[in-house]
Motif scaffolding. Structure first.
Motif, PDB file in Angstrom:
ATOM      1  N   PHE A  73      51.247 -21.899  15.456  1.00 34.38           N
ATOM      2  CA  PHE A  73      49.835 -21.578  15.211  1.00 34.38           C
ATOM      3  C   PHE A  73      49.663 -20.164  14.680  1.00 34.38           C
ATOM      4  O   PHE A  73      48.653 -19.855  14.047  1.00 34.38           O
ATOM      5  CB  PHE A  73      49.019 -21.769  16.497  1.00 34.38           C
ATOM      6  CG  PHE A  73      48.722 -23.210  16.788  1.00 34.38           C
ATOM      7  CD1 PHE A  73      47.724 -23.878  16.091  1.00 34.38           C
ATOM      8  CD2 PHE A  73      49.439 -23.898  17.739  1.00 34.38           C
ATOM      9  CE1 PHE A  73      47.452 -25.213  16.346  1.00 34.38           C
ATOM     10  CE2 PHE A  73      49.182 -25.227  18.003  1.00 34.38           C
ATOM     11  CZ  PHE A  73      48.185 -25.894  17.310  1.00 34.38           C
ATOM     12  N   LEU A  74      50.636 -19.282  14.952  1.00 36.06           N
ATOM     13  CA  LEU A  74      50.560 -17.937  14.402  1.00 36.06           C
ATOM     14  C   LEU A  74      50.587 -17.963  12.877  1.00 36.06           C
ATOM     15  O   LEU A  74      49.950 -17.135  12.219  1.00 36.06           O
ATOM     16  CB  LEU A  74      51.730 -17.084  14.910  1.00 36.06           C
ATOM     17  CG  LEU A  74      51.622 -16.535  16.325  1.00 36.06           C
ATOM     18  CD1 LEU A  74      52.901 -15.811  16.706  1.00 36.06           C
ATOM     19  CD2 LEU A  74      50.427 -15.609  16.458  1.00 36.06           C
ATOM     20  N   ASP A  75      51.330 -18.921  12.316  1.00 35.91           N
ATOM     21  CA  ASP A  75      51.389 -19.053  10.858  1.00 35.91           C
ATOM     22  C   ASP A  75      50.024 -19.420  10.298  1.00 35.91           C
ATOM     23  O   ASP A  75      49.542 -18.815   9.333  1.00 35.91           O
ATOM     24  CB  ASP A  75      52.430 -20.103  10.477  1.00 35.91           C
ATOM     25  CG  ASP A  75      52.537 -20.311   8.980  1.00 35.91           C
ATOM     26  OD1 ASP A  75      52.560 -19.306   8.240  1.00 35.91           O
ATOM     27  OD2 ASP A  75      52.587 -21.473   8.541  1.00 35.91           O
ATOM     28  N   LEU A  76      49.376 -20.389  10.924  1.00 37.35           N
ATOM     29  CA  LEU A  76      48.036 -20.797  10.471  1.00 37.35           C
ATOM     30  C   LEU A  76      47.028 -19.670  10.668  1.00 37.35           C
ATOM     31  O   LEU A  76      46.215 -19.384   9.791  1.00 37.35           O
ATOM     32  CB  LEU A  76      47.585 -22.042  11.244  1.00 37.35           C
ATOM     33  CG  LEU A  76      48.328 -23.344  10.958  1.00 37.35           C
ATOM     34  CD1 LEU A  76      47.839 -24.433  11.890  1.00 37.35           C
ATOM     35  CD2 LEU A  76      48.149 -23.761   9.506  1.00 37.35           C
ATOM     36  N   ALA A  80      44.955 -17.680   7.803  1.00 33.91           N
ATOM     37  CA  ALA A  80      43.494 -17.658   7.792  1.00 33.91           C
ATOM     38  C   ALA A  80      42.971 -16.228   7.776  1.00 33.91           C
ATOM     39  O   ALA A  80      42.035 -15.897   7.042  1.00 33.91           O
ATOM     40  CB  ALA A  80      42.955 -18.419   9.010  1.00 33.91           C
ATOM     41  N   ARG A  81      43.581 -15.373   8.561  1.00 39.94           N
ATOM     42  CA  ARG A  81      43.118 -13.986   8.622  1.00 39.94           C
ATOM     43  C   ARG A  81      43.395 -13.252   7.314  1.00 39.94           C
ATOM     44  O   ARG A  81      42.570 -12.443   6.867  1.00 39.94           O
ATOM     45  CB  ARG A  81      43.781 -13.251   9.790  1.00 39.94           C
ATOM     46  CG  ARG A  81      43.209 -11.866  10.005  1.00 39.94           C
ATOM     47  CD  ARG A  81      43.683 -11.217  11.266  1.00 39.94           C
ATOM     48  NE  ARG A  81      45.098 -10.854  11.200  1.00 39.94           N
ATOM     49  CZ  ARG A  81      45.699 -10.073  12.099  1.00 39.94           C
ATOM     50  NH1 ARG A  81      45.013  -9.615  13.145  1.00 39.94           N
ATOM     51  NH2 ARG A  81      46.971  -9.779  11.989  1.00 39.94           N
ATOM     52  N   SER A  82      44.528 -13.543   6.694  1.00 40.35           N
ATOM     53  CA  SER A  82      44.876 -12.850   5.449  1.00 40.35           C
ATOM     54  C   SER A  82      43.894 -13.169   4.324  1.00 40.35           C
ATOM     55  O   SER A  82      43.770 -12.408   3.366  1.00 40.35           O
ATOM     56  CB  SER A  82      46.295 -13.221   5.016  1.00 40.35           C
ATOM     57  OG  SER A  82      46.360 -14.570   4.561  1.00 40.35           O
ATOM     58  N   LEU A  86      37.419  -8.862   4.617  1.00 36.18           N
ATOM     59  CA  LEU A  86      36.972  -7.873   5.592  1.00 36.18           C
ATOM     60  C   LEU A  86      38.144  -7.354   6.414  1.00 36.18           C
ATOM     61  O   LEU A  86      38.216  -6.162   6.720  1.00 36.18           O
ATOM     62  CB  LEU A  86      35.913  -8.492   6.510  1.00 36.18           C
ATOM     63  CG  LEU A  86      35.346  -7.591   7.597  1.00 36.18           C
ATOM     64  CD1 LEU A  86      34.703  -6.345   7.001  1.00 36.18           C
ATOM     65  CD2 LEU A  86      34.351  -8.357   8.453  1.00 36.18           C
ATOM     66  N   TYR A  87      39.064  -8.218   6.773  1.00 37.24           N
ATOM     67  CA  TYR A  87      40.223  -7.802   7.553  1.00 37.24           C
ATOM     68  C   TYR A  87      41.052  -6.768   6.791  1.00 37.24           C
ATOM     69  O   TYR A  87      41.460  -5.738   7.338  1.00 37.24           O
ATOM     70  CB  TYR A  87      41.093  -9.011   7.893  1.00 37.24           C
ATOM     71  CG  TYR A  87      42.455  -8.649   8.419  1.00 37.24           C
ATOM     72  CD1 TYR A  87      42.612  -8.150   9.711  1.00 37.24           C
ATOM     73  CD2 TYR A  87      43.592  -8.795   7.621  1.00 37.24           C
ATOM     74  CE1 TYR A  87      43.863  -7.805  10.192  1.00 37.24           C
ATOM     75  CE2 TYR A  87      44.850  -8.459   8.102  1.00 37.24           C
ATOM     76  CZ  TYR A  87      44.981  -7.963   9.384  1.00 37.24           C
ATOM     77  OH  TYR A  87      46.217  -7.617   9.857  1.00 37.24           O
ATOM     78  N   THR A  88      41.267  -7.017   5.509  1.00 45.10           N
ATOM     79  CA  THR A  88      42.091  -6.134   4.691  1.00 45.10           C
ATOM     80  C   THR A  88      41.492  -4.737   4.579  1.00 45.10           C
ATOM     81  O   THR A  88      42.182  -3.732   4.756  1.00 45.10           O
ATOM     82  CB  THR A  88      42.281  -6.725   3.287  1.00 45.10           C
ATOM     83  OG1 THR A  88      42.852  -8.037   3.403  1.00 45.10           O
ATOM     84  CG2 THR A  88      43.186  -5.850   2.436  1.00 45.10           C
ATOM     85  N   VAL A  89      40.186  -4.674   4.312  1.00 40.89           N
ATOM     86  CA  VAL A  89      39.571  -3.361   4.092  1.00 40.89           C
ATOM     87  C   VAL A  89      39.260  -2.644   5.404  1.00 40.89           C
ATOM     88  O   VAL A  89      39.128  -1.418   5.428  1.00 40.89           O
ATOM     89  CB  VAL A  89      38.291  -3.483   3.237  1.00 40.89           C
ATOM     90  CG1 VAL A  89      38.603  -4.059   1.878  1.00 40.89           C
ATOM     91  CG2 VAL A  89      37.210  -4.307   3.927  1.00 40.89           C
ATOM     92  N   ALA A  90      39.129  -3.404   6.503  1.00 42.09           N
ATOM     93  CA  ALA A  90      38.751  -2.779   7.777  1.00 42.09           C
ATOM     94  C   ALA A  90      39.939  -2.253   8.572  1.00 42.09           C
ATOM     95  O   ALA A  90      39.784  -1.340   9.394  1.00 42.09           O
ATOM     96  CB  ALA A  90      37.972  -3.774   8.632  1.00 42.09           C
ATOM     97  N   THR A  91      41.118  -2.810   8.354  1.00 37.66           N
ATOM     98  CA  THR A  91      42.283  -2.450   9.166  1.00 37.66           C
ATOM     99  C   THR A  91      42.564  -0.949   9.211  1.00 37.66           C
ATOM    100  O   THR A  91      42.781  -0.389  10.306  1.00 37.66           O
ATOM    101  CB  THR A  91      43.527  -3.216   8.685  1.00 37.66           C
ATOM    102  OG1 THR A  91      43.279  -4.623   8.807  1.00 37.66           O
ATOM    103  CG2 THR A  91      44.743  -2.850   9.515  1.00 37.66           C
ATOM    104  N   GLY A 134      42.104 -13.003  17.445  1.00 40.19           N
ATOM    105  CA  GLY A 134      41.959 -14.449  17.336  1.00 40.19           C
ATOM    106  C   GLY A 134      41.157 -15.073  18.460  1.00 40.19           C
ATOM    107  O   GLY A 134      40.732 -16.231  18.360  1.00 40.19           O
ATOM    108  N   GLN A 135      40.938 -14.326  19.530  1.00 38.27           N
ATOM    109  CA  GLN A 135      40.185 -14.863  20.664  1.00 38.27           C
ATOM    110  C   GLN A 135      38.734 -15.111  20.279  1.00 38.27           C
ATOM    111  O   GLN A 135      38.123 -14.338  19.554  1.00 38.27           O
ATOM    112  CB  GLN A 135      40.241 -13.892  21.837  1.00 38.27           C
ATOM    113  CG  GLN A 135      39.507 -14.385  23.084  1.00 38.27           C
ATOM    114  CD  GLN A 135      39.505 -13.356  24.193  1.00 38.27           C
ATOM    115  OE1 GLN A 135      39.722 -12.171  23.944  1.00 38.27           O
ATOM    116  NE2 GLN A 135      39.261 -13.779  25.418  1.00 38.27           N
TER     117      GLN A 135
END
Length: 256
Positions: A73-76, A80-82, A86-91, A134-135
């Motif tokens: 599930f980490l792969d999925l 999904a997160r990638s 927003l994830y990319t610019v916020a990290t 992910g929570q």
């Protein structure tokens, strides 16, 4: 922000059972065939067949007769997160927030009426929490979630409440619909939200919106123990840092 999905006219029962099994393995932190069958009120033979199929596909692992959710599930989840810009610019800004404040910096988005921790970063003095990337959490129980709700249309908030309710996490959680809407109006006016032990006793949190034009794409927060997150520190130190970070994320989200 997406709309609440409508229930399918002809749901696939086997798919529903599969997801119920996975959610149950998560909530029980692993289970035997007998425990799972009893918890879901299904035959042991059916539970065994589902588990063996999931194990064969790599989504469940078995050890000593107990089954657990597998790392596939980490792969999925990572995929999904990638895909979330927003994830990319916020990290990078989350990392700076955590380093500057020494506390936890958090990024939450809304999906299916729940809040999902898209990213988190731990500062030097951050306390251990039950939250993880992910929570999913109920939006009304957190400063992050209330921030998102404050910037959604009222009818969308109503549909989220109708679907997920307003259950209490602590005695401080808002559980009344009109009280929540009053709080959301104040949050929108102040452009920030507070969580004063509303989800976790002993923990305070302050959050600000991350906007794209007039639409909210997520919320950014800093959380820490009540003993360190007093009103003076929040107003004088934490909020300015949060607003600076949100401003940079918004610009990068739009223009980079």
């Amino acid at each position: 922000m997406e709309q609440t999905p409508t229930e399918p006219k002809t749901p696939v029962k086997t798919a529903q059972t599969t997801f119920r099994i996975l959610e149950t393995l998560k909530s029980l932190d692993g289970a035997t065939v007998t425990e799972l069958a009893s918890h879901l009120d299904i035959p042991k033979s059916s539970a065994h067949n589902y588990l063996r199929t999931l194990e064969h596909e790599g989504y469940v692992v078995e050890s000593g007769g107990e089954y657990e959710v597998g790392l596939r599930f980490l792969d999925l989840g990572g995929y999904a997160r990638s895909r979330e810009r927003l994830y990319t610019v916020a990290t990078p800004e989350l990392k700076r927030l955590a380093e500057t404040t020494g506390e936890y910096a958090n990024l939450l988005v809304e999906e299916h009426g729940l809040g999902v921790f898209l990213a988190r970063d731990r500062g030097e003095h951050a306390v251990s929490l039950d939250s993880y990337t992910g929570q999913s959490v109920r939006l009304h129980t957190t400063a992050l979630g209330k921030t998102i709700l404050a910037y959604l249309p009222r009818e969308r908030v109503e549909s989220i409440i109708d679907r997920h309710g307003l259950p209490a996490k602590t005695e401080r959680t808002i559980t009344d619909r009109e009280t929540l809407f009053e709080a959301l109006a104040e949050i929108r006016q102040r452009e920030c939200a507070h969580d004063r032990e509303e989800r976790i006793k002993g923990l305070n949190c302050v959050a600000v919106p991350v906007l794209s034009g007039e639409s909210i794409t997520g919320a950014l927060s800093v959380s820490g123990p009540v003993s360190r997150m007093d009103e003076d520190r929040i107003e004088d130190e934490i909020l300015p840092e949060l607003r600076r970070a949100a401003n940079i994320i918004e610009l990068n989200q739009t223009h980079s």
